[in-house]
Scaffold this active site. Structure first.
Site, PDB file in Angstrom:
ATOM      1  N   ASN A  38       0.868  -1.258  -0.107  1.00  0.00           N
ATOM      2  CA  ASN A  38       0.009  -0.040   0.102  1.00  0.00           C
ATOM      3  C   ASN A  38       1.123   1.193   0.141  1.00  0.00           C
ATOM      4  O   ASN A  38       0.887   1.803   0.968  1.00  0.00           O
ATOM      5  CB  ASN A  38      -0.778  -0.022   1.146  1.00  0.00           C
ATOM      6  CG  ASN A  38      -2.017   0.828   1.080  1.00  0.00           C
ATOM      7  OD1 ASN A  38      -2.111   1.753   0.169  1.00  0.00           O
ATOM      8  ND2 ASN A  38      -3.030   0.701   1.814  1.00  0.00           N
ATOM      9  N   TYR A  72       2.055   8.249   5.568  1.00  0.00           N
ATOM     10  CA  TYR A  72       2.538   7.906   6.776  1.00  0.00           C
ATOM     11  C   TYR A  72       4.184   8.454   6.896  1.00  0.00           C
ATOM     12  O   TYR A  72       4.294   9.116   8.001  1.00  0.00           O
ATOM     13  CB  TYR A  72       2.495   6.616   7.350  1.00  0.00           C
ATOM     14  CG  TYR A  72       0.921   6.083   7.227  1.00  0.00           C
ATOM     15  CD1 TYR A  72      -0.024   6.730   7.387  1.00  0.00           C
ATOM     16  CD2 TYR A  72       0.746   4.501   6.902  1.00  0.00           C
ATOM     17  CE1 TYR A  72      -1.203   6.260   7.572  1.00  0.00           C
ATOM     18  CE2 TYR A  72      -0.524   4.177   6.784  1.00  0.00           C
ATOM     19  CZ  TYR A  72      -1.489   4.947   6.991  1.00  0.00           C
ATOM     20  OH  TYR A  72      -2.819   4.360   6.671  1.00  0.00           O
TER      21      TYR A  72
END
Lengths: 169, 169
Positions: free
Chosen positions: B125, B132
């Site tokens: 992903n 992040y």
């Protein structure tokens, strides 16, 4: 010569902290522990404890511990147990105490209707990995663990909106 | 056009389950969800909830959710927050809603004296991983996640002692 396992009480706080420090040293992070006895008593033994702790004794001597809390699986729709720490002192290894602790936590999980028990292991800890595999554990290697530490957490919590990153998720 | 975030109530159970299913499908496990509305209501909205849930709405429409619970760091000696699910519906992406949800959870973490927020991401992903990273998150790639599922958990809980594996830990 026998192992017994019991729930920790506030009087075990110093021993728990000693186990935590010994485990951190084994995990090559001897200086990472800033927890105190007071913090463990506050967080583990109040009205709504953040964790639960089992102490293993071998012939009455503290030999190891397991510290866990409940997590939640949204796929299963049930709480599970997450084991934060599992540790047996070097002089008490190869006596099945680690297995006894895991077995007790598993029994607590089953009693509470949990369908999963989860924990983490360092990738170089081959004896532990082999042991967990022998129990039928799965390794969820496609999942990466992401962490925001203190400073970055605070920055995100209090930071303004409208950053460029806003558009990426 | 604006995003608002609120705590979920029992009346959101059907919507939460829909989000959980959509996230599972995105994570390539569309059949993994056996949770029910009743289970979510029982586990998330009782006297001692196993999880907490935030709903993001965009112009009044349900757009995404974050589902989290408190974990515990024995090194830090403080609770932390673990985010089990973070999801924004495809048609509401690139509006900063994922960041808004994370930001709100981070604020809740700070309010509760937590020094860590943690979650997991699938290794393929890439957009999420990049996002992040942009927040300053660390990837704890030396840690492998180990899981005992239902059958093996029960076997460990109820199994006899004295196995060969007893001597390995």
């Amino acid at each position: 010569m026998s192992t017994s396992i019991r729930n920790a009480t506030t009087e075990d706080a110093a021993q728990i902290l000693e186990f935590i420090r010994a485990l951190a040293a084994f995990e090559r992070a001897p200086d990472a522990v800033v927890a105190t006895e007071q913090a463990l008593i506050r967080d583990g033994f109040g009205k709504h404890p953040f964790f639960h702790c089992l102490i293993a004794e071998y012939d009455g001597e503290p030999a190891g511990f397991a510290l866990y809390f409940f997590n939640y699986s949204t796929w299963v729709g049930r709480p599970g147990i997450y084991i934060e720490d599992l540790f047996v002192l070097p002089q008490f290894r190869r006596l099945g105490i680690g297995r006894d602790l895991l077995k007790r936590v598993a029994a607590i999980a089953v009693e509470n209707g949990c369908q999963r028990m989860q924990w983490q292991v360092l990738d170089w800890n081959t004896p532990a990995i082999d042991f967990y595999r022998s129990l039928g554990a799965e390794f969820m290697d496609e999942w990466r663990t992401v962490r925001l530490n203190s400073e970055m957490l605070e920055r995100l919590a209090t930071g303004g909106d409208g950053h460029a990153e806003d558009k990426t998720a």
